[in-house]
Write an enzyme that holds these catalytic residues in place. Structure first.
Site, short mmCIF file in Angstrom:
data_model
loop_
_atom_site.label_atom_id
_atom_site.label_comp_id
_atom_site.label_asym_id
_atom_site.label_seq_id
_atom_site.Cartn_x
_atom_site.Cartn_y
_atom_site.Cartn_z
N GLY A 118 28.69 -7.32 -11.82
CA GLY A 118 29.54 -6.31 -11.21
C GLY A 118 30.84 -6.89 -10.67
O GLY A 118 31.84 -6.18 -10.57
N ALA A 137 26.59 -7.23 -8.47
CA ALA A 137 25.97 -6.26 -7.57
C ALA A 137 24.85 -6.97 -6.82
O ALA A 137 24.33 -8.00 -7.28
CB ALA A 137 25.42 -5.09 -8.38
#
Ligand code: DAK
Length: 257
Positions: A108, A65
């Site tokens: 992520g 992320a």
């Protein structure tokens, strides 16, 4: 609206979605995630598409992320962004998705790969859940999906140390289906997607649903679920066509009905 962070390409029944923020190793910011989801959902509805591939570039599938987007966020900001709802939508996609991974596949990014159904990796792929190094922990299913895939003790080591691991290690742990030279990882994924696309699309979707059910339920309930889906397939034209084609020694022509 034209895509900014996702490049799409269709090769017959196979749709390829390429994460495209190369300057930041395909860090998954909210606009990228929104585009990814919009495109994946559109392909999920498109009868001309039977299998999807999510990929990045040689250097990075995705390095996680976007840390810069999260760095100053408060708990209320994180709550209001409701990122988990985005990941839930990827989880609900019914067509198979193959992750074609090269380079960094972290945080992520690794969780996105684990949302896919099959993982093909280049020899240069590097996996990891390094969130612990920046004072947090996996937040998009990493603690659960990695543990269920590689087992408690390996998951503990990887999540608590945050160390990167190679494609060969990922393969040995059962996280990756195949490891191939970097020149071939996308072709290998396309070949597998084409193979899947030749099968009955409805049987493929239902089989995916049944396998995913194994992660949500106990054995008896899972077997019960499988049995009902299996019977249901006898209401499809594809079941009739598949079995008839076998008896007639010809290739089946599936219509997804
Ligand atoms: N976010 C933002 N920018 C990133 C980034 C990231 N995750 N990873 C790399 N970049 C940027 C770098 O800042 C750098 O940008 P500039 O400085 O050039 O502007 C550029 O990409 C190139 O990176 P490096 O210069 O660092 O390249 P190196 O080859 O030296 O190192 C590296 C590559 C992958 C080892 C390093 O970049 C790195 O450690 N990156 C961070 C990896 C990481 O910690 N990943 C986990 C992030 S946390 C949630 C769901 C999920 C998540 C959170 C919430 N909810 C549902 C609420 C997930 C969290 C995470 O993934």
């Amino acid at each position: 609206m034209p895509n900014q962070f996702i490049m799409t390409q269709q090769e017959g029944p196979v749709a390829i979605l390429r994460l495209n923020r190369p300057d930041v190793l395909n860090a998954l910011n909210i606009p990228l995630m929104d585009e990814l989801i919009t495109n994946v959902e559109a392909y999920d509805q498109d009868p001309g598409v039977r299998c999807m591939i999510i990929t990045g570039n040689e250097r990075a599938f995705a390095a996680g992320a976007d840390i810069k987007e999260m760095a100053e966020a408060s708990v209320v900001d994180m709550y209001e962004r409701n990122n988990l709802a985005r990941w839930e939508r990827i989880k609900r996609v019914r067509k198979p998705i193959i992750a074609a991974v090269s380079g960094f596949c972290l945080g992520g990014g690794c969780e996105l790969a684990m949302h896919c159904d099959i993982l093909i990796a280049s020899e240069t792929a590097r996996f990891g859940q390094p969130e612990i190094n920046i004072g947090v922990m996996p937040g998009a299913g990493g603690t659960q999906r990695l543990s269920k895939t590689v087992g408690k003790y390996r998951a503990m080591e990887l999540i608590l140390t945050g160390r990167m691991f190679t494609a060969a290690e990922a393969h040995a742990m059962g996280l990756v289906n195949r490891v191939v030279p970097v020149e071939r990882y996308l072709d290998e994924a396309i070949a597998m997607a084409r193979e899947i696309a030749e099968r009955s699309p409805i049987a493929v979707r239902v089989a995916k649903e049944a396998v995913l059910r194994a992660f949500e339920t106990g054995l008896s309930d899972g077997l019960d679920y499988e049995r009902k889906l299996f019977y249901m397939l006898f209401a499809t034209e594809d079941q009739k066509e598949g079995m008839k084609a076998f008896v007639e020694k010809r290739k089946a022509e599936y219509k997804g009905r």
